[in-house]
Motif scaffolding. Structure first.
Motif, PDB file in Angstrom:
ATOM      1  N   ASP A 139      32.161   5.120-103.743  1.00 47.34           N
ATOM      2  CA  ASP A 139      32.952   5.422-102.550  1.00 47.34           C
ATOM      3  C   ASP A 139      32.107   6.219-101.549  1.00 47.34           C
ATOM      4  OD1 ASP A 139      35.117   4.227-103.746  1.00 47.34           O
ATOM      5  OD2 ASP A 139      36.172   6.105-104.216  1.00 47.34           O
ATOM      6  N   VAL A 140      32.427   6.063-100.263  1.00 46.13           N
ATOM      7  CA  VAL A 140      31.848   6.895 -99.217  1.00 46.13           C
ATOM      8  C   VAL A 140      32.960   7.196 -98.217  1.00 46.13           C
ATOM      9  CG1 VAL A 140      30.062   7.158 -97.461  1.00 46.13           C
ATOM     10  CG2 VAL A 140      29.599   5.758 -99.479  1.00 46.13           C
ATOM     11  N   PHE A 141      32.965   8.434 -97.696  1.00 47.21           N
ATOM     12  CA  PHE A 141      34.055   8.872 -96.844  1.00 47.21           C
ATOM     13  C   PHE A 141      33.545   9.213 -95.440  1.00 47.21           C
ATOM     14  CE2 PHE A 141      35.071   9.659-101.218  1.00 47.21           C
ATOM     15  CZ  PHE A 141      36.355   9.130-101.324  1.00 47.21           C
ATOM     16  N   LEU A 142      34.451   9.093 -94.474  1.00 48.20           N
ATOM     17  CA  LEU A 142      34.138   9.332 -93.065  1.00 48.20           C
ATOM     18  C   LEU A 142      35.258  10.181 -92.464  1.00 48.20           C
ATOM     19  CD1 LEU A 142      32.612   8.651 -90.340  1.00 48.20           C
ATOM     20  CD2 LEU A 142      34.138   6.658 -90.183  1.00 48.20           C
ATOM     21  N   LEU A 143      34.884  11.104 -91.568  1.00 48.39           N
ATOM     22  CA  LEU A 143      35.889  11.914 -90.864  1.00 48.39           C
ATOM     23  C   LEU A 143      35.258  12.513 -89.615  1.00 48.39           C
ATOM     24  CD1 LEU A 143      35.154  15.197 -91.357  1.00 48.39           C
ATOM     25  CD2 LEU A 143      35.873  14.603 -93.659  1.00 48.39           C
ATOM     26  N   ASN A 144      36.141  13.020 -88.729  1.00 54.55           N
ATOM     27  CA  ASN A 144      35.651  13.804 -87.591  1.00 54.55           C
ATOM     28  C   ASN A 144      36.676  14.807 -87.065  1.00 54.55           C
ATOM     29  OD1 ASN A 144      37.504  12.299 -86.051  1.00 54.55           O
ATOM     30  ND2 ASN A 144      36.025  11.768 -84.452  1.00 54.55           N
ATOM     31  N   ASP A 145      37.941  14.687 -87.425  1.00 56.91           N
ATOM     32  CA  ASP A 145      38.985  15.418 -86.719  1.00 56.91           C
ATOM     33  C   ASP A 145      38.947  16.921 -87.010  1.00 56.91           C
ATOM     34  OD1 ASP A 145      41.545  14.779 -85.039  1.00 56.91           O
ATOM     35  OD2 ASP A 145      42.096  16.366 -86.456  1.00 56.91           O
ATOM     36  N   PRO A 146      38.989  17.746 -85.955  1.00 53.37           N
ATOM     37  CA  PRO A 146      38.924  19.197 -86.165  1.00 53.37           C
ATOM     38  C   PRO A 146      40.217  19.818 -86.660  1.00 53.37           C
ATOM     39  CG  PRO A 146      39.119  18.699 -83.827  1.00 53.37           C
ATOM     40  CD  PRO A 146      38.946  17.385 -84.528  1.00 53.37           C
ATOM     41  N   PRO A 205      40.907  10.986 -89.462  1.00 53.92           N
ATOM     42  CA  PRO A 205      41.188  11.813 -90.638  1.00 53.92           C
ATOM     43  C   PRO A 205      40.213  11.417 -91.745  1.00 53.92           C
ATOM     44  CG  PRO A 205      42.716   9.985 -90.550  1.00 53.92           C
ATOM     45  CD  PRO A 205      41.880   9.891 -89.292  1.00 53.92           C
ATOM     46  N   PRO A 206      40.239  12.068 -92.885  1.00 59.09           N
ATOM     47  CA  PRO A 206      39.385  11.607 -93.987  1.00 59.09           C
ATOM     48  C   PRO A 206      39.714  10.158 -94.347  1.00 59.09           C
ATOM     49  CG  PRO A 206      40.195  13.806 -94.442  1.00 59.09           C
ATOM     50  CD  PRO A 206      40.937  13.324 -93.234  1.00 59.09           C
ATOM     51  N   LEU A 207      38.718   9.293 -94.276  1.00 57.07           N
ATOM     52  CA  LEU A 207      38.882   7.857 -94.529  1.00 57.07           C
ATOM     53  C   LEU A 207      37.888   7.407 -95.595  1.00 57.07           C
ATOM     54  CD1 LEU A 207      38.960   6.678 -90.797  1.00 57.07           C
ATOM     55  CD2 LEU A 207      40.947   6.866 -92.316  1.00 57.07           C
ATOM     56  N   ARG A 208      38.309   6.449 -96.399  1.00 62.42           N
ATOM     57  CA  ARG A 208      37.399   5.842 -97.365  1.00 62.42           C
ATOM     58  C   ARG A 208      36.729   4.654 -96.663  1.00 62.42           C
ATOM     59  NH1 ARG A 208      38.577   6.323-103.106  1.00 62.42           N
ATOM     60  NH2 ARG A 208      40.772   6.401-102.512  1.00 62.42           N
ATOM     61  N   LEU A 209      35.518   4.878 -96.163  1.00 57.70           N
ATOM     62  CA  LEU A 209      34.806   3.852 -95.403  1.00 57.70           C
ATOM     63  C   LEU A 209      34.182   2.802 -96.321  1.00 57.70           C
ATOM     64  CD1 LEU A 209      33.683   2.858 -92.665  1.00 57.70           C
ATOM     65  CD2 LEU A 209      31.739   4.398 -93.014  1.00 57.70           C
ATOM     66  N   VAL A 210      33.704   3.251 -97.462  1.00 59.00           N
ATOM     67  CA  VAL A 210      33.116   2.358 -98.459  1.00 59.00           C
ATOM     68  C   VAL A 210      33.898   2.547 -99.754  1.00 59.00           C
ATOM     69  CG1 VAL A 210      31.042   1.747 -99.764  1.00 59.00           C
ATOM     70  CG2 VAL A 210      30.839   2.556 -97.391  1.00 59.00           C
ATOM     71  N   GLU A 211      34.363   1.448-100.309  1.00 55.07           N
ATOM     72  CA  GLU A 211      35.184   1.510-101.519  1.00 55.07           C
ATOM     73  C   GLU A 211      34.467   0.802-102.656  1.00 55.07           C
ATOM     74  OE1 GLU A 211      39.883   1.100-102.751  1.00 55.07           O
ATOM     75  OE2 GLU A 211      39.161   0.182-100.895  1.00 55.07           O
ATOM     76  N   ALA A 212      34.090   1.581-103.671  1.00 53.99           N
ATOM     77  CA  ALA A 212      33.394   1.033-104.843  1.00 53.99           C
ATOM     78  C   ALA A 212      32.182   0.198-104.434  1.00 53.99           C
ATOM     79  CB  ALA A 212      34.352   0.210-105.693  1.00 53.99           C
ATOM     80  N   GLY A 213      31.463   0.678-103.423  1.00 61.61           N
ATOM     81  CA  GLY A 213      30.232   0.016-103.009  1.00 61.61           C
ATOM     82  C   GLY A 213      30.383  -0.997-101.894  1.00 61.61           C
ATOM     83  N   ARG A 271      42.652  15.321 -99.442  1.00 63.07           N
ATOM     84  CA  ARG A 271      43.299  14.065 -99.037  1.00 63.07           C
ATOM     85  C   ARG A 271      43.333  13.055-100.178  1.00 63.07           C
ATOM     86  NH1 ARG A 271      44.964   9.820 -98.734  1.00 63.07           N
ATOM     87  NH2 ARG A 271      45.178   8.350 -96.983  1.00 63.07           N
ATOM     88  N   PHE A 272      42.271  12.993-100.981  1.00 69.09           N
ATOM     89  CA  PHE A 272      42.170  11.957-102.004  1.00 69.09           C
ATOM     90  C   PHE A 272      42.356  12.510-103.413  1.00 69.09           C
ATOM     91  CE2 PHE A 272      40.039  10.138 -98.340  1.00 69.09           C
ATOM     92  CZ  PHE A 272      40.552   8.850 -98.318  1.00 69.09           C
ATOM     93  N   ALA A 273      43.024  13.646-103.526  1.00 71.37           N
ATOM     94  CA  ALA A 273      43.240  14.237-104.845  1.00 71.37           C
ATOM     95  C   ALA A 273      44.048  13.316-105.746  1.00 71.37           C
ATOM     96  CB  ALA A 273      43.952  15.587-104.684  1.00 71.37           C
ATOM     97  N   GLU A 274      45.050  12.664-105.172  1.00 72.29           N
ATOM     98  CA  GLU A 274      45.889  11.789-105.987  1.00 72.29           C
ATOM     99  C   GLU A 274      45.305  10.381-106.096  1.00 72.29           C
ATOM    100  OE1 GLU A 274      49.920  11.795-104.717  1.00 72.29           O
ATOM    101  OE2 GLU A 274      50.134  13.979-104.817  1.00 72.29           O
ATOM    102  N   ALA A 275      44.767   9.873-104.994  1.00 71.50           N
ATOM    103  CA  ALA A 275      44.224   8.506-105.007  1.00 71.50           C
ATOM    104  C   ALA A 275      42.958   8.416-105.837  1.00 71.50           C
ATOM    105  CB  ALA A 275      43.955   8.035-103.576  1.00 71.50           C
ATOM    106  N   GLY A 276      42.248   9.537-105.953  1.00 71.32           N
ATOM    107  CA  GLY A 276      41.045   9.548-106.768  1.00 71.32           C
ATOM    108  C   GLY A 276      39.801   9.192-105.984  1.00 71.32           C
ATOM    109  N   ILE A 277      38.672   9.687-106.459  1.00 76.33           N
ATOM    110  CA  ILE A 277      37.361   9.426-105.876  1.00 76.33           C
ATOM    111  C   ILE A 277      36.515   8.752-106.945  1.00 76.33           C
ATOM    112  CG2 ILE A 277      35.257  10.500-104.988  1.00 76.33           C
ATOM    113  CD1 ILE A 277      37.027  12.694-103.811  1.00 76.33           C
ATOM    114  N   VAL A 301      42.714  18.068 -88.758  1.00 78.84           N
ATOM    115  CA  VAL A 301      43.219  17.595 -90.051  1.00 78.84           C
ATOM    116  C   VAL A 301      42.102  17.242 -91.025  1.00 78.84           C
ATOM    117  CG1 VAL A 301      45.301  16.687 -88.957  1.00 78.84           C
ATOM    118  CG2 VAL A 301      43.374  15.149 -89.361  1.00 78.84           C
ATOM    119  N   ALA A 302      40.849  17.339 -90.600  1.00 78.10           N
ATOM    120  CA  ALA A 302      39.771  16.851 -91.465  1.00 78.10           C
ATOM    121  C   ALA A 302      38.607  17.822 -91.605  1.00 78.10           C
ATOM    122  CB  ALA A 302      39.259  15.501 -90.938  1.00 78.10           C
TER     123      ALA A 302
END
Length: 595
Positions: free
Chosen positions: A96-103, A162-170, A86-92, A105-106
């Motif tokens: 950062d911290v990520f959150l997901l649950n969907d069976p 879906p995969p979400l960026r819950l924490v961005e740069a801290g 999901r974040f291949a283009e946006a970058g990691i 798409v995630a």
């Protein structure tokens, strides 16, 4: 850890150093778990450990799953790889911290299990992810407590992430945080639990970075690959010891949550040299109810079955399963397509998948055969505290008995099969402090476990009084038939039974699946027992006597099933009468009596 042996060259990855690195990663996973237990708010976490912490490499390949529950961790790589895609283009970025649950798409297994994944950087390079998958107390949906037995599509089951960026740069994204909290009936719990998940992965990140620095960052990837290669070789050696052939296993449901029907789960395990192929062709199409499985969950269940069947010293990482091919046809209950509901999948059909795997493999190695575990038959209940906040109670005091194996009786009561002991049973006194309930009975069943040379776990008889209006969510798979099936001559465990008696005097038998509201009531559960292993007439008479004295086997069952005769005092064996009785039973059944 000394850096003297830390070198990216594969030739320098000696077994001792690899073992130290694996143990260090496993300790980090456990350390994350300890942080979670001590800081989470929900009893489902701080009392019962319904979460799991794990570590992957930079590509999302699982390298440690030492903490928690196999059904959570086995498919953990699916979740991290969904983030990377999901974040291949946006970058990691670091922080950062990520959150997901969907069976769908995630890479999730079911919606209640939320994954927090935190990237680990060392020397400016992404080297790993530290993760925590935790079953939330409530995520919205049609019924409080995440299990909605009336669901016919995933949209009835709660919020999808879906995969979400819950924490961005801290920095926590406060808008997203608020969105999460308004989609739960227990925001007070979710707020604290999410912070505990963030904290646990933060501790893991720090410790993985320290490990990387002790190895040198450029050496981390070769070490991780070395761990995966070692695990690969270990399972290949175990598989190679099996006779080549195709071994079939089958389990089934007798309902789709709404009406009776026969729903088989069929698999063929093909052993060819050092490779395994687990093929679910012939399994029933996905069903109307919520007992469908996501692909990640099916992989986790197969992995849990394999790890528990073979030598316990085999490493537990994703490299272990490089020699395993899984075929799960799309549109079946082991690889459902959206919008099929799947919330029950981490218990059912994961339970059935593990049974089918065990019973297929047991044909190849009968001495390792595993008897069936009783299928859980307890509800969730929910209500309101005096302050208006929702409480959700998992009636884990009604958990089932486990199946026996060669050399060991089944555990009389233990968490679901998919946890393999990783779930802690809650303390009754603590429950009485947290919820408006009183536990009136909690004891092992008599004659609940299947008879065998090694006896199945008994299950329990429990009675709990709920002192306020409640909503029950029933999922009683083990109440319609015996489900802890015996192996190698062992007998089946007893099926479950449930009953509700309201303070008003109304008494009723709960549905196998369904939702029902009640006033203050008494809930009685006799949980199902596990299956026995081996001929009951081969059981040590002294162990039968011990069971009789403990109240887990009746004198009648001792006589009729085990051929053990007690003296009139009831607390001593009659050796001669036992030998005669066993000889008579053996002649009748064709088994070999042992005095």
């Amino acid at each position: 850890m000394s850096t003297d042996t830390a070198c990216p060259a594969q030739a320098r990855l000696d077994p001792i150093t690899l073992a130290l690195v694996q143990n260090r990663l496993d300790y980090i996973s456990c350390q994350m778990g300890w942080v979670m237990v001590r800081t989470a708010r929900s009893p489902i976490f701080n009392q019962s450990h319904d979460f799991s912490c794990f570590v992957t490499d930079r590509l999302g390949t699982l390298v440690s799953q030492a903490d928690g529950i196999p059904i959570h961790t086995g498919g953990g790589g699916f979740a991290v790889r969904a983030i990377l895609e999901r974040f291949a283009e946006a970058g990691i970025s670091e922080g950062d911290v990520f959150l997901l649950n969907d069976p769908y798409v995630a890479g999730g297994n079911h919606l209640p299990d939320w994954v927090i994944a935190r990237p680990v950087f060392s020397g400016g390079r992404l080297i790993a992810f530290t993760c925590n998958r935790a079953h939330q107390s409530d995520i919205g949906g049609g019924v409080a407590g995440t299990y909605n037995p009336l669901a016919t599509e995933i949209f009835h089951e709660g919020v999808r992430l879906p995969p979400l960026r819950l924490v961005e740069a801290g920095d926590i994204r406060e808008d997203l945080w608020e969105l999460l909290l308004i989609n739960t009936r227990t925001p007070d719990l979710l707020d604290g639990d999410l912070r505990a998940m963030l904290g646990s992965t933060r501790i893991g990140e720090q410790q993985v970075r320290e490990l990387a620095e002790s190895l040198r960052p450029e050496a981390v990837e070769p070490f991780f690959e070395g761990l995966l290669n070692h695990a690969d070789k270990s399972l290949r050696a175990a598989v190679a010891a099996l006779p080549d052939g195709v071994y079939r296993g089958e389990e089934r449901f007798d309902n789709d949550c709404f009406e009776p029907m026969d729903i088989p789960i069929r698999l063929a395990v093909a052993v060819s040299g050092e490779r395994l192929r687990v093929d679910f062709t012939g399994t029933a199409p996905q069903m109307r109810g919520f007992k469908n499985s996501s692909l990640a969950n099916t992989y986790s269940a197969v992995y849990a079955a394999l790890l528990s069947f073979f030598d316990p010293d085999i490493p537990r990482n994703e490299g272990t399963f490089r020699c395993v091919e899984i075929v799960a046809p799309k549109g079946t209950i082991v690889n459902a397509l959206p919008p099929a509901p799947v919330t029950m999948c981490t218990v059912f059909p994961a339970h059935e998948i593990m049974h089918a795997c065990w019973w297929a493999l047991g044909q190849a190695a009968p001495a390792r055969a595993c008897a069936g575990w009783g299928k859980n038959s307890f509800p969730n209940s929910s209500g309101l505290h005096k302050n208006g906040l929702t409480w959700v109670l998992y009636h884990w005091i009604g958990l089932s008995g486990a199946g026996a194996v060669a050399g060991r009786d089944g555990f009389n009561q233990i968490g679901p099969i998919v946890t393999l002991g990783g779930l802690s049973l809650p303390n009754s006194e603590t429950y009485e402090q947290l919820y408006p309930v009183k536990v009136r009975q909690q004891e092992f069943r008599c004659d609940g476990g299947g008879a065998g040379e090694f006896r199945g776990g008994t299950g329990v008889d429990s009675i709990i009084e709920l002192e306020t209006d409640v909503e029950f969510s029933f999922r009683s798979e083990g109440a319609s038939r015996p489900t802890g099936l015996g192996v190698n001559g062992g007998l089946d465990g007893q099926q479950a039974s449930l009953g509700v008696e309201e303070r008003s005097g109304e008494a009723w038998t709960p549905p196998v699946y369904g939702v029902r509201r009640a006033g203050p009531a008494r809930l009685a559960i006799s949980s199902p027992g596990g299956g026995g292993f081996g001929d009951p007439l081969a059981r040590d008479p002294g162990r039968v006597l011990r069971d009789v004295l403990d109240g887990t086997v009746s004198p009648t069952a001792a006589h009729d099933l085990y051929g053990v005769v007690l003296r009139s005092s009831g607390d001593e064996l009659d050796g001669e009468a036992t030998a005669r009785r066993r000889a008579a039973l053996a002649e009748r059944t064709g088994s070999v009596a042992k005095g």
